[in-house]
Write an enzyme that holds these catalytic residues in place. Structure first.
Site, PDB file in Angstrom:
ATOM      1  N   GLU A 127       0.867  -1.175   0.000  1.00 26.59           N
ATOM      2  CA  GLU A 127       0.000   0.000   0.000  1.00 26.59           C
ATOM      3  C   GLU A 127       0.905   1.226   0.000  1.00 26.59           C
ATOM      4  O   GLU A 127       1.831   1.309   0.822  1.00 26.59           O
ATOM      5  CB  GLU A 127      -0.907   0.021   1.226  1.00 26.59           C
ATOM      6  CG  GLU A 127      -1.870   1.197   1.231  1.00 26.59           C
ATOM      7  CD  GLU A 127      -2.754   1.241   2.465  1.00 26.59           C
ATOM      8  OE1 GLU A 127      -3.509   2.223   2.608  1.00 26.59           O
ATOM      9  OE2 GLU A 127      -2.675   0.306   3.284  1.00 26.59           O
ATOM     10  N   LYS A 162       4.465   1.085   9.859  1.00 30.14           N
ATOM     11  CA  LYS A 162       4.573   2.293   9.037  1.00 30.14           C
ATOM     12  C   LYS A 162       3.947   3.495   9.738  1.00 30.14           C
ATOM     13  O   LYS A 162       4.404   4.628   9.566  1.00 30.14           O
ATOM     14  CB  LYS A 162       3.940   2.066   7.665  1.00 30.14           C
ATOM     15  CG  LYS A 162       4.845   1.297   6.717  1.00 30.14           C
ATOM     16  CD  LYS A 162       4.398   1.404   5.276  1.00 30.14           C
ATOM     17  CE  LYS A 162       3.214   0.543   4.981  1.00 30.14           C
ATOM     18  NZ  LYS A 162       2.909   0.491   3.532  1.00 30.14           N
ATOM     19  N   ARG A 216       6.124 -12.960   9.566  1.00 30.71           N
ATOM     20  CA  ARG A 216       6.752 -11.719   9.133  1.00 30.71           C
ATOM     21  C   ARG A 216       8.093 -11.527   9.829  1.00 30.71           C
ATOM     22  O   ARG A 216       8.398 -12.191  10.827  1.00 30.71           O
ATOM     23  CB  ARG A 216       5.841 -10.521   9.429  1.00 30.71           C
ATOM     24  CG  ARG A 216       5.565 -10.304  10.901  1.00 30.71           C
ATOM     25  CD  ARG A 216       4.642  -9.113  11.132  1.00 30.71           C
ATOM     26  NE  ARG A 216       5.292  -7.877  10.796  1.00 30.71           N
ATOM     27  CZ  ARG A 216       4.667  -6.822  10.282  1.00 30.71           C
ATOM     28  NH1 ARG A 216       3.373  -6.867  10.037  1.00 30.71           N
ATOM     29  NH2 ARG A 216       5.324  -5.710  10.018  1.00 30.71           N
TER      30      ARG A 216
END
Length: 569
Positions: A34, A270, A260
């Site tokens: 994104e 983020k 992850r």
């Protein structure tokens, strides 16, 4: 990914079986960021995995931006992400793709769900929707608007699209099961009204699809065979599959989840990285202390080191925490093998060699790298006046050689790549500060052993005081002083390392550094690995960033398993 000696991870094993039994004929993966921030080291693992699988199995990997939220997305982030993927050395299949390429198709599919009686326009606000949703132990209840007619739903959706309905007044929701034990299936939102300009479509749309509605359909449109996500999306998989099963999509991708990358002494949210930038705790997304790929690039970390690090990590079905020291090992290993050597004196102390004639310049030839003939040689001008590092001299001549292996009055050291010198006299200013050392060169010791009875304490680096370059050196270190700065309810800002940046001016580098190019890596002998900064350097100012020290200054810590917060990528 192509290491034949490394055991196959569970995804590689799966793909191998599918190709062998013919259930899959070609592999298509994708990396779908994104564009609401810069890529960080956690993304690098996903990039290496997705592109690596496509490369290993002769398939293709798409680069697609999931740009469904105009509030947080910017073209700046798109450009930065494209640059980062290229810098890592990967090439995507075809053109760069965007969720916004499929907005019209997604809208048609939303209408299709309405006609099938599987979607409705809801007038509950956000707070009411949360109340109706229920809890993990209690079922939700149906919206009062769940049984609108197909005709009314189509009219209202068109009005939402045209901008006739205010933000927050209506949403389009799927009609699934408000009693499902999976909260994601309790009539999730498909479209929200957002009267915001989009970085690609401008003001064309007043409604935007949710990430959950768009994501799986984008994969289906692109023919993705293996949608590889991190573990926090495992609970969303049944929803993605519901959409795929209830829409006339051209293909049926399957989702697989892996753990992850969580790195201690760092953060990979983020939102929190953006907070660091917005509040001025760092100079920007590419600050060399940031775990972003652009920050690591500016700091001097190479794509080869990042890829080697990512390829060393397990691809597993559990989350874990990787020690920062493991990443730093790959940085040092790469730079030790590939960075040419240079000398730079960070805290200069003048040494005058009284038996060297004034104006004499003796060019010394030394290797560009001790083990790499292909990196050539470099020339070091040896002159009467030189600089050594202030920390390489101590006025206390009673210090034992074991405790201090550098220069003291009356004893010797070897200048790296040059001769042996002896310190004879200390010159101080009016405040009692040492400003100069008077010394002498021991004749015949350039590249030769000194005469019997002369035992140098050690080897120090140096540069000519008259044939050198002035530079600024920025000593970067870990941004956080705690291994888990954002664990639990902690405020990660409380753990910013005050010593994460030290700026040294008036440093002196060997003359060849005048030709350095931004991003070039060097080992400054006895100091660490450095690169010319791409932001602060100019034609008349050299600024070098410390990538990493020769050895870690951080104690090896034995960590208990950390509670990992689930965060989106």
């Amino acid at each position: 990914m192509a290491d034949d000696n490394k055991p196959l991870n569970f995804i590689q094993q799966l793909i191998s079986r599918e190709l062998a039994d013919g259930s899959v004929t070609s592999v298509v993966t994708r990396f779908p960021p994104e564009p609401n921030g810069y890529l960080h080291l956690g993304h690098a693992k996903s990039i290496c995995l997705n592109f690596g699988l496509a490369e290993q199995f002769g398939g293709a990997c798409n680069l697609r931006f999931d740009d469904t939220n105009p509030e947080k997305e910017e073209d700046e982030y798109v450009k930065a992400i494209i640059e980062d993927v290229r810098w890592l050395g990967f090439q995507w299949a075809g053109e760069v793709r965007y969720a916004s390429d499929y907005f019209e198709q997604l809208y048609l599919w939303a209408q299709y769900l309405i006609r099938e009686g599987k979607a409705f326009v809801c007038e509950l606000n956000g707070e009411q929707m949360r109340e109706y949703r229920g809890t993990l132990t209690e079922p939700g209840k149906n919206s009062p608007w769940r049984d609108r007619s197909v005709e009314d739903n189509l009219v209202l959706l068109e009005q939402m699209k045209a901008g006739a309905i205010d933000e927050g007044h209506m949403t389009l929701r799927a009609k699934i099961d408000m009693a499902s034990p999976n909260i994601n299936l309790r009539d999730p939102v498909l479209y929200r009204i957002k009267k915001r300009s989009h970085h690609r479509t401008g003001d064309t749309w007043n409604i935007y699809p949710s990430y959950d509605f768009a994501h799986g359909q984008e994969d289906a449109i692109e023919g993705v065979t293996h949608s590889i996500c991190t573990l926090e999306f495992a609970a969303n998989r049944p929803l993605y599959e519901w959409f795929i099963d209830n829409l006339p999509v051209p293909s049926k991708p399957r989702q697989f989840e892996f753990g992850r990358l969580n790195l201690n002494y760092s953060i990979t949210s983020k939102r929190k990285l953006k907070q660091l930038v917005d509040e001025g705790h760092v100079s920007g997304w590419n600050d060399p202390r940031m775990p972003t790929l652009s920050g690591l690039r500016r700091r001097g970390v190479t794509p080869r080191a990042i890829r080697n690090f990512c390829d060393s990590l397990a691809v597993a079905k559990t989350d874990g925490v990787v020690d920062m020291a493991q990443f730093e090992h790959f940085i040092r290993d790469d730079l030790n093998d590939n960075a040419p050597r240079a000398m730079c004196v960070l805290r200069p102390l003048k040494v005058t060699l009284t038996n060297v004639p004034e104006g004499e310049v003796d060019m010394r030839t030394v290797a560009g790298h001790p083990n790499r003939d292909d990196l050539g040689e470099r020339q070091l001008p040896f002159t009467r006046e030189i600089y050594i590092d202030r920390e390489d001299f101590n006025e206390d001549s009673s210090l034992s050689r074991k405790k201090f292996k550098r220069l003291v009055p009356g004893e010797w050291v070897r200048l790296r790549g040059a001769c042996v010198i002896q310190a004879n006299e200390v010159v101080k200013d009016d405040r009692g500060e040492i400003v100069e050392i008077l010394a002498e060169m021991i004749p015949g010791t350039h590249g030769e052993d000194p005469p019997e009875g002369i035992r140098p304490r050690g080897v120090v680096h140096w540069v000519s005081a008259t044939e050198c370059v002035d530079c600024e050196v920025r000593l970067y270190d870990r941004l956080f002083s705690d291994p888990a700065p954002d664990a639990g309810d902690r405020n990660f800002l409380d753990f910013i390392n005050p010593a994460s940046l030290t700026v040294l001016s008036g440093c002196k580098g060997e003359i060849g550094l005048a030709e350095a190019v931004a991003g070039d890596n060097y080992q400054f002998e006895r100091e660490g690995y450095f690169c010319l900064d791409s932001h602060y350097s100019s034609a008349d100012k050299l600024v070098f960033n410390r990538t990493i020290g020769l050895k870690s200054a951080w104690a090896v810590m034995s960590l208990e398993p950390l509670q990992v917060e689930a965060r989106g990528s």
